[in-house]
Motif scaffolding. Structure first.
Motif, PDB file in Angstrom:
ATOM      1  N   TYR A   1      32.497  34.231  31.971  1.00 44.08           N
ATOM      2  CA  TYR A   1      31.222  33.729  32.503  1.00 44.08           C
ATOM      3  C   TYR A   1      30.431  34.768  33.301  1.00 44.08           C
ATOM      4  O   TYR A   1      29.271  34.523  33.647  1.00 44.08           O
ATOM      5  CB  TYR A   1      31.468  32.506  33.395  1.00 44.08           C
ATOM      6  N   GLY A   2      31.051  35.884  33.631  1.00 42.60           N
ATOM      7  CA  GLY A   2      30.345  36.910  34.386  1.00 42.60           C
ATOM      8  C   GLY A   2      30.172  36.587  35.855  1.00 42.60           C
ATOM      9  O   GLY A   2      29.186  37.009  36.473  1.00 42.60           O
ATOM     10  N   VAL A   3      31.111  35.842  36.415  1.00 41.62           N
ATOM     11  CA  VAL A   3      31.080  35.506  37.844  1.00 41.62           C
ATOM     12  C   VAL A   3      32.350  36.055  38.487  1.00 41.62           C
ATOM     13  O   VAL A   3      33.460  35.735  38.046  1.00 41.62           O
ATOM     14  CB  VAL A   3      30.984  33.983  38.072  1.00 41.62           C
ATOM     15  N   GLN A   4      32.209  36.873  39.509  1.00 46.07           N
ATOM     16  CA  GLN A   4      33.344  37.540  40.118  1.00 46.07           C
ATOM     17  C   GLN A   4      34.342  36.521  40.688  1.00 46.07           C
ATOM     18  O   GLN A   4      33.944  35.504  41.255  1.00 46.07           O
ATOM     19  CB  GLN A   4      32.878  38.469  41.236  1.00 46.07           C
ATOM     20  N   PRO A   5      35.660  36.800  40.538  1.00 43.45           N
ATOM     21  CA  PRO A   5      36.683  35.860  41.026  1.00 43.45           C
ATOM     22  C   PRO A   5      36.525  35.463  42.483  1.00 43.45           C
ATOM     23  O   PRO A   5      36.780  34.318  42.852  1.00 43.45           O
ATOM     24  CB  PRO A   5      37.998  36.633  40.799  1.00 43.45           C
ATOM     25  N   ARG A   6      36.112  36.402  43.331  1.00 47.23           N
ATOM     26  CA  ARG A   6      36.041  36.089  44.763  1.00 47.23           C
ATOM     27  C   ARG A   6      35.000  35.011  45.058  1.00 47.23           C
ATOM     28  O   ARG A   6      35.167  34.228  45.997  1.00 47.23           O
ATOM     29  CB  ARG A   6      35.747  37.349  45.577  1.00 47.23           C
ATOM     30  N   PHE A   7      33.941  34.954  44.260  1.00 41.19           N
ATOM     31  CA  PHE A   7      32.924  33.923  44.494  1.00 41.19           C
ATOM     32  C   PHE A   7      33.384  32.566  43.965  1.00 41.19           C
ATOM     33  O   PHE A   7      33.084  31.526  44.560  1.00 41.19           O
ATOM     34  CB  PHE A   7      31.601  34.332  43.859  1.00 41.19           C
ATOM     35  N   ILE A   8      34.109  32.567  42.854  1.00 42.25           N
ATOM     36  CA  ILE A   8      34.699  31.316  42.372  1.00 42.25           C
ATOM     37  C   ILE A   8      35.647  30.760  43.426  1.00 42.25           C
ATOM     38  O   ILE A   8      35.594  29.578  43.779  1.00 42.25           O
ATOM     39  CB  ILE A   8      35.449  31.556  41.048  1.00 42.25           C
ATOM     40  N   ALA A   9      36.513  31.629  43.948  1.00 36.95           N
ATOM     41  CA  ALA A   9      37.488  31.200  44.953  1.00 36.95           C
ATOM     42  C   ALA A   9      36.797  30.765  46.240  1.00 36.95           C
ATOM     43  O   ALA A   9      37.246  29.816  46.904  1.00 36.95           O
ATOM     44  CB  ALA A   9      38.478  32.327  45.232  1.00 36.95           C
ATOM     45  N   ALA A  10      35.715  31.428  46.615  1.00 40.27           N
ATOM     46  CA  ALA A  10      35.028  31.090  47.861  1.00 40.27           C
ATOM     47  C   ALA A  10      34.425  29.689  47.791  1.00 40.27           C
ATOM     48  O   ALA A  10      34.523  28.907  48.748  1.00 40.27           O
ATOM     49  CB  ALA A  10      33.949  32.121  48.169  1.00 40.27           C
ATOM     50  N   ILE A  11      33.808  29.345  46.675  1.00 38.71           N
ATOM     51  CA  ILE A  11      33.264  27.992  46.539  1.00 38.71           C
ATOM     52  C   ILE A  11      34.394  26.977  46.485  1.00 38.71           C
ATOM     53  O   ILE A  11      34.323  25.907  47.116  1.00 38.71           O
ATOM     54  CB  ILE A  11      32.347  27.904  45.310  1.00 38.71           C
TER      55      ILE A  11
END
Length: 341
Positions: A110-120
């Motif tokens: 999806y082109g979304v960095q893992p850290r931002f997925i985890a942060a949400i």
């Protein structure tokens, strides 16, 4: 409300002896019969309608929570300290290590960095630790019957029934918040319909118990709202003492078309080169990144001479929750999790 209801709030629970019906409001059972009929007309199966709506009663606590008037008691700094805590950062690094392969696969897709997925994920449910224990169907039915926001919640109720009918979850297991947000990603039913993903290919979009589906659903949501995988969310900056986002030369030229309640406190967008020319620097005094990017300035804190430049990804986070504080917390939690990717 500029800062939105993610600050501590005091509220009064209304009496539960019975919901006082407004003039012209149908009794709940009579209203519910209309929902049954419309659900069947929409093609939802008799089995789903009967099981989900059987013996359903309104929940007075849901009405009380919907009516509460929040009293904000936290500063920006207190809000961040409570949500981007050392405990949450530590736990975030642990779960990112545990799910490293799944997060990377989703990020690549999806082109979304893992850290931002985890942060949400961390902000919404403390990495799946608390997803809410209220019946989504009962909550939505209560709010759909109540006249204050009936149209919105009625549409969410039918979306929830469709999700059950498609086999993603049972009515009994469809648990969430008092307002109907559900699963580890805290999607409303309509958002589930639009963005939830079946990344493991088992035929169910399971945002309740399947972490890789949770990650994919969050990432798909952000990607669908303009996320750029080559950028971060923004950064804290030092500014000249006489600079503020609402200065005449920085004021917005038109009202934001989306999430105006958060973005109205931002300056207009300028390029990083333009901010550099105006004397804006990184907190350590060094130059801003030499990249072709636009940013708006916001100053939610009380520290003189400090503000934040926010990029387009900040707006993607705002689409998840239209609150500057929420988006700032997600961004700073993601920054703290960078070394766990």
């Amino acid at each position: 409300m500029r800062l939105l209801p993610f600050l501590l709030a005091l509220f009064v629970i209304w009496p539960v002896a019975g919901h006082a019906e407004n003039e012209g409001q149908l009794p709940f059972d009579q209203w519910l019969e209309g929902v049954r009929i419309e659900a069947l007309e929409r093609g939802i199966s008799e089995e789903t309608v009967s099981s989900a709506l059987h013996d359903l009663k309104p929940n007075e606590r849901v009405v009380a929570l919907d009516r509460k008037q929040p009293e904000f008691t936290q500063t920006f700094e207190q809000y961040l300290a409570a949500r981007v805590s050392e405990a949450r950062i530590k736990r975030g690094r642990e779960v990112m290590a545990l799910h490293r392969d799944s997060l990377r696969a989703v990020a690549d897709h999806y082109g979304v960095q893992p850290r931002f997925i985890a942060a949400i994920w961390g902000m919404e449910t403390n990495y799946g630790g608390y997803t809410g224990g209220m019946s989504v169907i009962q909550s939505l039915a209560t709010l759909a019957w109540d006249p204050r926001r009936s149209r919105f919640f009625r549409s969410q109720l039918f979306a929830a029934l469709e999700i059950i009918d498609e086999g993603h979850i049972t009515a009994q297991d469809m648990l969430g918040s008092w307002a109907g947000a559900m699963g580890q990603s805290q999607f409303m039913p309509a958002s589930f319909k639009a963005y939830a993903q079946d990344f493991d290919g088992d035929g169910r979009r399971d945002i309740w118990t399947t972490e890789v589906d949770v990650f994919a659903s969050i990432a798909h949501y952000l990607a669908s709202h303009g996320w750029r995988g080559d950028m971060t969310w923004g950064r804290a900056v030092s500014i000249p003492d006489d600079m503020a986002p609402d200065n005449a030369d920085l004021a917005q030229l038109e009202t934001p078309k989306s999430c105006a309640r958060a973005l109205r406190s931002h300056s207009r967008n300028l390029s990083l080169a333009e901010w550099q020319e105006k004397g804006v620097r990184r907190l350590d005094g060094s130059a801003l990144p030499d990249v072709d990017a636009m940013a708006s300035m916001v100053q939610p804190g009380s520290t003189k001479g400090q503000a934040y430049l926010t990029y387009s990804n900040f707006r993607a986070i705002l689409s998840y929750n239209c609150s500057n504080l929420y988006a700032m917390a997600v961004g700073q939690l993601a920054d703290a999790l960078r070394d766990a990717e």
